[in-house]
Scaffold this active site. Structure first.
Site, short mmCIF file in Angstrom:
data_model
loop_
_atom_site.label_atom_id
_atom_site.label_comp_id
_atom_site.label_asym_id
_atom_site.label_seq_id
_atom_site.Cartn_x
_atom_site.Cartn_y
_atom_site.Cartn_z
N GLU A 90 115.40 6.28 14.44
CA GLU A 90 116.46 6.88 15.26
C GLU A 90 116.64 6.23 16.63
OE1 GLU A 90 117.86 11.04 14.61
OE2 GLU A 90 116.48 11.36 16.28
N LYS A 93 117.65 7.22 20.02
CA LYS A 93 117.68 8.55 20.66
C LYS A 93 117.26 8.44 22.12
CE LYS A 93 115.62 13.15 19.84
NZ LYS A 93 114.70 13.87 18.93
N LYS A 125 124.38 11.03 13.60
CA LYS A 125 123.68 12.28 13.81
C LYS A 125 124.34 13.01 14.98
CE LYS A 125 119.06 14.26 13.94
NZ LYS A 125 117.64 14.04 14.26
N GLU A 184 121.13 19.10 6.30
CA GLU A 184 119.91 19.57 6.96
C GLU A 184 119.71 21.07 6.81
OE1 GLU A 184 118.83 17.93 10.89
OE2 GLU A 184 118.89 20.01 11.57
N ASN A 226 114.32 20.30 8.53
CA ASN A 226 113.99 20.05 9.93
C ASN A 226 112.91 21.03 10.39
OD1 ASN A 226 113.94 19.42 12.67
ND2 ASN A 226 116.17 19.36 12.87
N GLU A 261 112.17 15.97 8.68
CA GLU A 261 112.68 15.67 10.02
C GLU A 261 111.86 16.40 11.09
OE1 GLU A 261 117.06 16.13 10.31
OE2 GLU A 261 116.94 16.71 8.21
N SER A 262 111.66 15.73 12.22
CA SER A 262 111.04 16.27 13.43
C SER A 262 109.51 16.37 13.32
CB SER A 262 111.61 17.65 13.80
OG SER A 262 112.97 17.55 14.17
#
Length: 259
Positions: free
Chosen positions: A55, A57, A117, A166, A187, A217-218
């Site tokens: 990503e 970010k 995203k 998601e 997520n 995710e995360s």
């Protein structure tokens, strides 16, 4: 209003401001003139080795500023060199400090699929994504009614792209599957409260049938975090903060991909 609702409202408001300058018809034309989207499902298909979506970010509401990222295209190229299977680009501008210009620059620099995203809730945003070169578009189940989720999912597919749908609960996984999602994310961060549950993916993974690609995710900072998700059944792991703050993303990707 929850954090997610606030972020979604802000993204839609910003898109409406862009729409006042560039009509939906113009964006549709630009989207249809784009080169065909890359096959993200093939790029992210389950394999013996875990796959990484890396990503771009700059910041987040939970962590604040992460990295300046003066050249997102170069960072994305570094990710590709390091073995990433796709690139995620944050385009939300208020809290994540991203832009569609970042997405366009990344698309021009890499040969792997690129994910927009953002907090997508309108057709205009989907057309924007394709016009900017996105191959994948994020849809967050918790931010959308079932009707809107289905409509946007169909539009994304009609434009030749793939939706990363998601989720954050068993009910949301079921809703994602109901609209035909083939790329389902779980997520660990609840976007309504921003609380983390590192074991959520493991509890929901079996609910996602074989044939559907599972994305965790995360909460990924170390190799052990990638291993945790892989052992729980993740085909793909999306990584942001660990790559933009590490200083050596290629080395970090190599460690993650060795899981």
């Amino acid at each position: 209003m929850s954090i997610l609702a606030d972020l979604t409202a802000g993204s839609v408001e910003d898109a409406d401001a862009r729409k006042a300058l560039r009509s939906k018809a113009d964006v549709q034309k630009a989207a249809l003139k784009q080169k065909p989207a890359l096959d993200a499902l093939a790029a992210l298909a389950p394999a013996e080795q875990v796959k990484i979506i890396a990503e771009v970010k700059r910041a987040s509401p939970s962590r604040g500023d992460l990295s300046e990222i003066a050249d997102p295209a170069q960072l994305a190229l570094t990710y590709q060199t390091g073995g990433a299977s796709a690139i995620s680009v944050l385009t939300e501008q208020r809290k994540f400090k991203g832009s569609l210009a970042d997405l366009e620059a990344v698309r021009a620099s890499v040969q792997i699929p690129v994910l927009r995203k953002d907090f997508i809730a309108t057709e205009y945003q989907v057309y924007e994504a394709r016009a900017a070169g996105a191959d994948i578009v994020l849809l967050i189940v918790a931010a959308l009614s079932q009707r809107k989720l289905g409509e946007l999912h169909r539009l994304i597919e009609d434009l030749g792209m793939t939706a990363l749908v998601e989720t954050h609960s068993a009910e949301e996984v079921d809703r994602a599957l109901e609209v035909g999602a083939q790329l389902v994310g779980v997520n660990a961060r609840d976007l309504r409260t921003f609380e983390l549950d590192r074991d959520l993916f493991g509890r929901l993974a079996d609910r996602i049938p074989s044939g559907v690609t599972r994305v965790a995710e995360s909460a990924v900072l170390k190799k052990k975090d990638v291993a945790h998700y892989r052992e729980a059944g993740a085909d793909v792991v999306l990584v942001g903060e660990a790559l933009v703050t590490d200083g050596d993303p290629i080395r970090t990707l190599e460690k993650f991909l060795s899981v």
